[in-house]
Structure formats: structure tokens, C-alpha cells
Write a protein that holds these residues in place. Structure first.
Motif, PDB file in Angstrom:
ATOM      1  N   VAL A 239       1.331  -1.522   0.106  1.00  0.00           N
ATOM      2  CA  VAL A 239      -0.125  -0.402   0.373  1.00  0.00           C
ATOM      3  C   VAL A 239       1.088   1.414  -0.403  1.00  0.00           C
ATOM      4  CG1 VAL A 239      -1.779   1.187   1.218  1.00  0.00           C
ATOM      5  CG2 VAL A 239      -1.858  -1.147   0.828  1.00  0.00           C
ATOM      6  N   HIS A 240       2.277   1.130   0.877  1.00  0.00           N
ATOM      7  CA  HIS A 240       2.889   2.456   0.881  1.00  0.00           C
ATOM      8  C   HIS A 240       3.096   2.788  -0.757  1.00  0.00           C
ATOM      9  CE1 HIS A 240       7.414   3.983   1.426  1.00  0.00           C
ATOM     10  NE2 HIS A 240       6.151   4.949   2.704  1.00  0.00           N
ATOM     11  N   LEU A 271      -3.593 -13.916   4.075  1.00  0.00           N
ATOM     12  CA  LEU A 271      -3.059 -12.398   3.214  1.00  0.00           C
ATOM     13  C   LEU A 271      -4.369 -12.438   2.336  1.00  0.00           C
ATOM     14  CD1 LEU A 271      -0.807  -9.901   3.020  1.00  0.00           C
ATOM     15  CD2 LEU A 271       0.338 -11.659   1.534  1.00  0.00           C
ATOM     16  N   THR A 272      -4.496 -12.437   1.256  1.00  0.00           N
ATOM     17  CA  THR A 272      -4.512 -12.461   0.262  1.00  0.00           C
ATOM     18  C   THR A 272      -6.957 -11.983   0.344  1.00  0.00           C
ATOM     19  OG1 THR A 272      -5.367 -14.490  -0.649  1.00  0.00           O
ATOM     20  CG2 THR A 272      -4.046 -13.505  -1.263  1.00  0.00           C
ATOM     21  N   GLN A 273      -7.215 -12.929   1.713  1.00  0.00           N
ATOM     22  CA  GLN A 273      -8.730 -12.656   2.334  1.00  0.00           C
ATOM     23  C   GLN A 273      -8.975 -10.893   2.920  1.00  0.00           C
ATOM     24  OE1 GLN A 273      -8.966 -15.744   4.323  1.00  0.00           O
ATOM     25  NE2 GLN A 273     -10.384 -17.137   2.640  1.00  0.00           N
ATOM     26  N   ARG A 274      -7.653 -11.173   3.717  1.00  0.00           N
ATOM     27  CA  ARG A 274      -7.023  -9.477   4.119  1.00  0.00           C
ATOM     28  C   ARG A 274      -7.453  -8.444   3.121  1.00  0.00           C
ATOM     29  NH1 ARG A 274      -6.776  -7.587   8.871  1.00  0.00           N
ATOM     30  NH2 ARG A 274      -4.621  -5.924   9.745  1.00  0.00           N
ATOM     31  N   ALA A 275      -6.487  -8.483   2.191  1.00  0.00           N
ATOM     32  CA  ALA A 275      -6.344  -7.759   0.972  1.00  0.00           C
ATOM     33  C   ALA A 275      -7.915  -7.183   0.789  1.00  0.00           C
ATOM     34  CB  ALA A 275      -5.089  -8.479   0.011  1.00  0.00           C
ATOM     35  N   SER A 276      -8.075  -8.669  -0.059  1.00  0.00           N
ATOM     36  CA  SER A 276      -9.836  -8.452  -0.053  1.00  0.00           C
ATOM     37  C   SER A 276     -10.456  -7.545  -0.187  1.00  0.00           C
ATOM     38  CB  SER A 276     -10.243  -9.844  -0.616  1.00  0.00           C
ATOM     39  OG  SER A 276      -9.066 -10.568  -1.839  1.00  0.00           O
ATOM     40  N   SER A 277     -10.655  -8.188   1.565  1.00  0.00           N
ATOM     41  CA  SER A 277     -11.669  -7.032   2.923  1.00  0.00           C
ATOM     42  C   SER A 277     -11.705  -5.537   2.625  1.00  0.00           C
ATOM     43  CB  SER A 277     -11.528  -8.127   3.803  1.00  0.00           C
ATOM     44  OG  SER A 277     -10.662  -7.251   4.854  1.00  0.00           O
ATOM     45  N   LEU A 278     -10.196  -4.973   2.273  1.00  0.00           N
ATOM     46  CA  LEU A 278      -9.810  -4.007   2.608  1.00  0.00           C
ATOM     47  C   LEU A 278     -10.001  -3.199   1.411  1.00  0.00           C
ATOM     48  CD1 LEU A 278      -6.808  -3.908   4.680  1.00  0.00           C
ATOM     49  CD2 LEU A 278      -8.860  -3.278   5.455  1.00  0.00           C
ATOM     50  N   GLY A 279     -10.013  -3.974   0.557  1.00  0.00           N
ATOM     51  CA  GLY A 279     -10.240  -3.374  -1.347  1.00  0.00           C
ATOM     52  C   GLY A 279      -8.724  -3.195  -1.911  1.00  0.00           C
ATOM     53  N   SER A 280      -7.336  -3.968  -0.946  1.00  0.00           N
ATOM     54  CA  SER A 280      -6.489  -3.248  -1.683  1.00  0.00           C
ATOM     55  C   SER A 280      -6.178  -4.960  -2.182  1.00  0.00           C
ATOM     56  CB  SER A 280      -5.509  -2.863  -0.158  1.00  0.00           C
ATOM     57  OG  SER A 280      -5.876  -3.905   0.824  1.00  0.00           O
ATOM     58  N   ALA A 281      -6.837  -5.759  -2.990  1.00  0.00           N
ATOM     59  CA  ALA A 281      -6.057  -6.783  -3.552  1.00  0.00           C
ATOM     60  C   ALA A 281      -5.242  -6.724  -4.535  1.00  0.00           C
ATOM     61  CB  ALA A 281      -7.096  -7.970  -3.564  1.00  0.00           C
ATOM     62  N   ARG A 282      -5.943  -5.784  -5.094  1.00  0.00           N
ATOM     63  CA  ARG A 282      -5.022  -5.360  -6.257  1.00  0.00           C
ATOM     64  C   ARG A 282      -3.564  -4.337  -6.235  1.00  0.00           C
ATOM     65  NH1 ARG A 282      -8.561  -2.143 -10.750  1.00  0.00           N
ATOM     66  NH2 ARG A 282      -9.407  -4.175 -10.734  1.00  0.00           N
ATOM     67  N   MET A 283      -3.885  -3.536  -5.290  1.00  0.00           N
ATOM     68  CA  MET A 283      -2.539  -3.546  -4.202  1.00  0.00           C
ATOM     69  C   MET A 283      -1.052  -4.051  -3.969  1.00  0.00           C
ATOM     70  SD  MET A 283      -3.245   0.484  -2.894  1.00  0.00           S
ATOM     71  CE  MET A 283      -4.772  -0.067  -2.649  1.00  0.00           C
ATOM     72  N   LEU A 284      -1.882  -5.384  -3.357  1.00  0.00           N
ATOM     73  CA  LEU A 284      -0.859  -6.673  -3.248  1.00  0.00           C
ATOM     74  C   LEU A 284      -0.067  -7.039  -4.418  1.00  0.00           C
ATOM     75  CD1 LEU A 284      -0.249  -8.694  -1.017  1.00  0.00           C
ATOM     76  CD2 LEU A 284      -1.625  -9.873  -0.959  1.00  0.00           C
ATOM     77  N   SER A 285      -1.298  -7.430  -5.186  1.00  0.00           N
ATOM     78  CA  SER A 285      -0.810  -7.689  -6.416  1.00  0.00           C
ATOM     79  C   SER A 285       0.136  -7.434  -7.521  1.00  0.00           C
ATOM     80  CB  SER A 285      -1.782  -7.867  -7.144  1.00  0.00           C
ATOM     81  OG  SER A 285      -3.216  -9.548  -7.081  1.00  0.00           O
ATOM     82  N   LEU A 286      -0.224  -5.685  -7.454  1.00  0.00           N
ATOM     83  CA  LEU A 286       1.013  -5.202  -8.077  1.00  0.00           C
ATOM     84  C   LEU A 286       2.336  -4.919  -7.765  1.00  0.00           C
ATOM     85  CD1 LEU A 286       1.576  -2.763  -9.690  1.00  0.00           C
ATOM     86  CD2 LEU A 286       0.731  -0.876  -8.183  1.00  0.00           C
ATOM     87  N   GLN A 341      -7.014   3.516 -10.837  1.00  0.00           N
ATOM     88  CA  GLN A 341      -6.851   1.569 -11.117  1.00  0.00           C
ATOM     89  C   GLN A 341      -6.380   1.537 -10.360  1.00  0.00           C
ATOM     90  OE1 GLN A 341      -4.347   2.930 -14.947  1.00  0.00           O
ATOM     91  NE2 GLN A 341      -5.620   2.883 -15.528  1.00  0.00           N
ATOM     92  N   LEU A 342      -5.912   1.767  -8.904  1.00  0.00           N
ATOM     93  CA  LEU A 342      -5.584   0.814  -8.184  1.00  0.00           C
ATOM     94  C   LEU A 342      -6.754   0.567  -6.988  1.00  0.00           C
ATOM     95  CD1 LEU A 342      -2.965   2.948  -6.407  1.00  0.00           C
ATOM     96  CD2 LEU A 342      -2.366   0.943  -7.678  1.00  0.00           C
ATOM     97  N   ARG A 343      -8.095   0.533  -6.853  1.00  0.00           N
ATOM     98  CA  ARG A 343      -8.828   0.267  -6.801  1.00  0.00           C
ATOM     99  C   ARG A 343      -9.939  -0.730  -7.390  1.00  0.00           C
ATOM    100  NH1 ARG A 343      -7.544   2.592  -1.692  1.00  0.00           N
ATOM    101  NH2 ARG A 343      -6.610   4.558  -2.318  1.00  0.00           N
ATOM    102  N   GLU A 344      -9.859  -1.921  -7.164  1.00  0.00           N
ATOM    103  CA  GLU A 344     -11.083  -2.790  -7.695  1.00  0.00           C
ATOM    104  C   GLU A 344     -12.106  -2.600  -6.608  1.00  0.00           C
ATOM    105  OE1 GLU A 344      -9.036  -5.445  -3.930  1.00  0.00           O
ATOM    106  OE2 GLU A 344      -8.548  -3.374  -5.204  1.00  0.00           O
ATOM    107  N   ARG A 345     -12.853  -2.167  -6.374  1.00  0.00           N
ATOM    108  CA  ARG A 345     -14.093  -2.152  -5.478  1.00  0.00           C
ATOM    109  C   ARG A 345     -14.565  -0.268  -6.296  1.00  0.00           C
ATOM    110  NH1 ARG A 345     -13.371  -3.934   0.684  1.00  0.00           N
ATOM    111  NH2 ARG A 345     -13.226  -1.256   0.445  1.00  0.00           N
ATOM    112  N   ALA A 346     -15.309  -0.183  -6.952  1.00  0.00           N
ATOM    113  CA  ALA A 346     -16.634   0.587  -7.505  1.00  0.00           C
ATOM    114  C   ALA A 346     -16.835   1.606  -6.495  1.00  0.00           C
ATOM    115  CB  ALA A 346     -17.598   0.340  -8.213  1.00  0.00           C
ATOM    116  N   GLN A 347     -17.113   1.348  -5.378  1.00  0.00           N
ATOM    117  CA  GLN A 347     -17.566   2.489  -4.392  1.00  0.00           C
ATOM    118  C   GLN A 347     -15.829   3.106  -3.889  1.00  0.00           C
ATOM    119  OE1 GLN A 347     -17.635  -1.022  -3.876  1.00  0.00           O
ATOM    120  NE2 GLN A 347     -17.076  -1.687  -1.252  1.00  0.00           N
TER     121      GLN A 347
END
Length: 387
Positions: A239-240, A271-286, A341-347
């Protein structure tokens, strides 16, 4: 798992930039060492190389590998310069580390639990050597309810706030950035006292209190200190890096070294579940894809395949790679598109658009007009530097 060093890069990459990539790791294998020696047989622009290493935050690694793996391939005057830098850098890192330990001890005495992150503890835990990571300040995370007492402790031990203003301005500034920056009176140390991982200017809905649930204790110069658990640390570093649009090789190197050191310990499902719940799975993947593509970071094959199949992360990684050495940092007008573009969730994309629109249209917050003490810079400049 994937471990080979096969960076995906533009074929026009300069030899100096290839050298940085080869050396941006705590340990280099025989193949990479051979590649370094081959690159050094070309005509090297040493000033460009050393300046670029400093700008990318990997100068200690470059100097370490050139002086230890192939000193015979480096001009004697340059070798002496690198050795002098390493000695001074090592002493400064040791000084900062001992100051951090002293501060943590002082906080503990008044009942404040603190987690140092990045800086010395990341150097020790992920790189295995304090001297191999470049850092210039000390980041300390405390609980929000302890932030004021922690700040007052630092003020009572020779630190000062790095900005001036009324109590109202100070409160607004702290509320915006979730950090208090203090400098030691001799100007040798800057401490960033955090009570959240990101400021309100970069949305990341992590509850900071949850970070204390997975902390571990690691040795730092013989002293036990808290460190974020490997999954939490990997996520917040990704995220940083995303917040800073991955503009420095150092941040990618941090991910690669963390993956190397904690490869067997990372719970990728959690880890991936936590990232998804926070809307940051794409940032983790990147972050993970950049570390894999550029530095050959170890990633389980099934995890890597899922990240490569993510809708936007591979294209964002390609964009970062193309800019890292050739394109320079993102221009201010380009950042909104990147952040959205970093955000995977519409909201979250909508939240980002609304905030960016507010930044463009609304009057500057009162806190942004504060002046930084002894520098003459406005807090707005400080915010721009910090984002």
C-alpha cells in the motif's frame, strides 16, 4: 515457485540501470554476479550510476556488492568513494538504530506499546543487515489514544515539532495526516510518529488496532522490538509503495527481500482474504508482481498465476516498469488516473474521484497553510512531498 532473475524490461535499458537491478538485493547468486562483471566491462557512467542508486534508495546495496563481489572491476578512485560511503552509511544507520531503541524504551517505560516499521527494523528483519538498507528517518506506530503522550515524551527528550502554528492548526494537520513529525534539536534524527498506516489523503480502511493482533518480536542490536507480522507488513508495504506510485526501486526491493525472508511463513490465504476485505488486493498484487518481475522474488506459483490474472495489476506493473528508469515520476495530472486504477471496488473508485475532485476545487484546509519550522516550506509542500 518462481525464483529466476529474468526482469521484464525495455530492451533499451541503460547498463547503469541493469547494474542497479542486479545489485538491488541483499544477496546475489553466481549468475547475477557474472552479469554484474559483464556490465562493468562496458563503459559505465559512474556519476549517473551512483546518483541513480541514491535516488532509488539502493545505494548501500550497490556499494556493498561492487566492493565485495567484484572490486577488481571498479576504478580505484570510485572504489574508494564507495567504501567511504559504506563506512559513513553504516555508522549513521547504527546511530539511528540505537536512537530508535532508546525511544522505544522510553515509550515502554510510560506504558506505550510501539511498533517501529520500515527503517532499521525492516533492514534487520528482511535484509539481515542494518547497513544494507537506506533510511533517513524513524517511523514509529502507536495506538491513537497514546499518540499525544508519545509526542509529549519526545518533546521532553530533546525533540521539537517540525512545523509551527496554533493548537487548532496542529490538531487539523494531525487529523489529516495521522502522523506527527518531530526532529531532534541537533538535526540528526527525524521521527515520524504514526497512529495510522496512511493519511486521509490516501484511503485504506485498515483498522490500525488490528495490527497489534499479529505482531512478532524481533532482535534489533540485541534489543527485542515489536515488528508487524509478515502478512501485515507485506500488505502495508504494498500500500505504501502504491501511494508513492512505486517511484523508487527501494520500495520494490523491500517487497522482494520480505518475500525471500518470510517465504515459508506467509499465509497467502489469510493475506489475500485480508487484502480483498480492505479493497487492496490489486495493490498487493501490483507490489508482488513488481518484485517478481524486476527482482526475481520468490512467489508460490498458484499465487503468482492468480495475481497475473487480475484485471488491472499486470498492466499497472508494466506502466510502473516502463517509468522506473525511463519515464521519471508520475506528473501531478497523471496521478489521479493511477490512483483510481489501483482500486478494484467501485465504491473505492468513486471515493477516490470525489476526494480528487475536492482537492482540485475546494479551498485548502487550514492545516495546509502551516509553516514548517526552520525550512520556510508550507505544509502544502510537505503534503505534496509526503504523498
Amino acid at each position: 515457485m518462481s525464483t529466476s532473475f529474468a526482469p521484464i524490461l525495455n530492451s533499451k535499458l541503460r547498463p547503469e540501470d541493469e547494474l542497479l537491478l542486479c545489485c538491488a538485493r541483499a544477496n546475489i547468486d553466481s549468475d547475477t554476479a557474472g552479469r554484474v562483471r559483464g556490465l562493468l566491462r562496458r563503459e559505465v557512467d559512474w556519476k549517473f550510476l551512483i546518483d541513480a542508486a541514491g535516488a532509488h534508495g539502493v545505494k548501500p546495496l550497490l556499494c556493498h556488492h561492487l566492493t565485495n563481489s567484484c572490486p577488481e572491476s571498479v576504478p580505484k578512485t570510485i572504489l574508494a568513494q564507495l567504501q567511504r560511503y559504506l563506512q559513513a552509511h553504516s555508522l549513521n544507520n547504527l546511530f539511528l538504530t540505537r536512537e530508535l531503541i532508546k525511544l522505544l524504551g522510553g515509550l515502554e517505560k510510560i506504558g506505550i506499546s510501539a511498533i517501529p516499521w520500515k527503517g532499521p527494523v525492516l533492514a534487520a528483519a528482511a535484509y539481515g543487515d542494518l547497513a544494507l538498507r537506506q533510511f533517513g528517518d524513524l517511523d514509529i506506530l502507536v495506538r491513537e489514544q497514546d499518540a499525544m503522550r508519545a509526542k509529549n515524551l519526545l518533546l521532553s527528550t530533546g525533540y521539537r515539532l517540525l512545523y509551527g502554528g496554533s493548537a487548532e492548526d496542529e490538531a487539523a494537520f494531525h487529523n489529516l495526516r495521522k502522523v506527527c513529525e518531530l526532529g531532534r534539536e541537533d538535526d540528526r534524527v527525524i521521527v515520524e510518529l504514526h497512529w495510522a498506516i496512511t493519511s486521509q489523503t490516501f484511503y485504506f480502511p485498515l483498522d490500525p488496532a488490528s495490527l497489534w493482533e499479529q505482531v512478532e518480536t524481533v532482535p534489533l542490536e540485541g534489543a527485542p522490538v515489536l515488528n508487524l507480522g509478515p502478512e501485515d507488513l507485506l500488505l502495508v508495504l504494498c500500500v505504501h509503495g502504491a501511494k508513492h506510485h512505486w517511484g523508487r526501486l527501494m520500495w520494490i526491493c523491500d517487497i522482494a527481500e520480505l518475500l525471500r525472508t518470510y517465504y515459508k511463513e506467509i499465509d497467502w490465504i489469510r493475506l489475500t482474504q485480508r487484502a480483498s476485505s480492505l479493497g487492496s488486493a490489486r495493490m498487493l498484487s501490483l507490489g508482488v508482481l513488481l518484485a517478481h518481475d524486476l527482482l526475481g522474488a520468490k512467489v508460490p506459483e498458484d499465487v503468482l498465476q492468480r495475481m497475473q490474472a487480475e484485471s488491472k495489476a499486470p498492466s499497472l506493473a508494466a506502466e510502473v516498469r516502463s517509468r522506473l528508469f525511463a519515464g521519471g515520476p508520475l506528473m501531478a495530472v497523471e496521478r489521479p488516473t493511477f490512483y483510481i486504477q489501483l482500486r478494484e471496488r467501485a465504491q473505492d473508485r468513486m471515493r477516490c474521484r470525489l476526494y480528487l475532485g475536492y482537492r482540485m476545487m475546494a479551498p485548502r484546509a487550514q492545516a495546509w497553510t502551516l509553516r514548517l519550522a526552520h525550512t520556510g516550506r508550507s505544509a502544502l509542500d510537505f503534503l505534496r512531498r509526503s504523498q
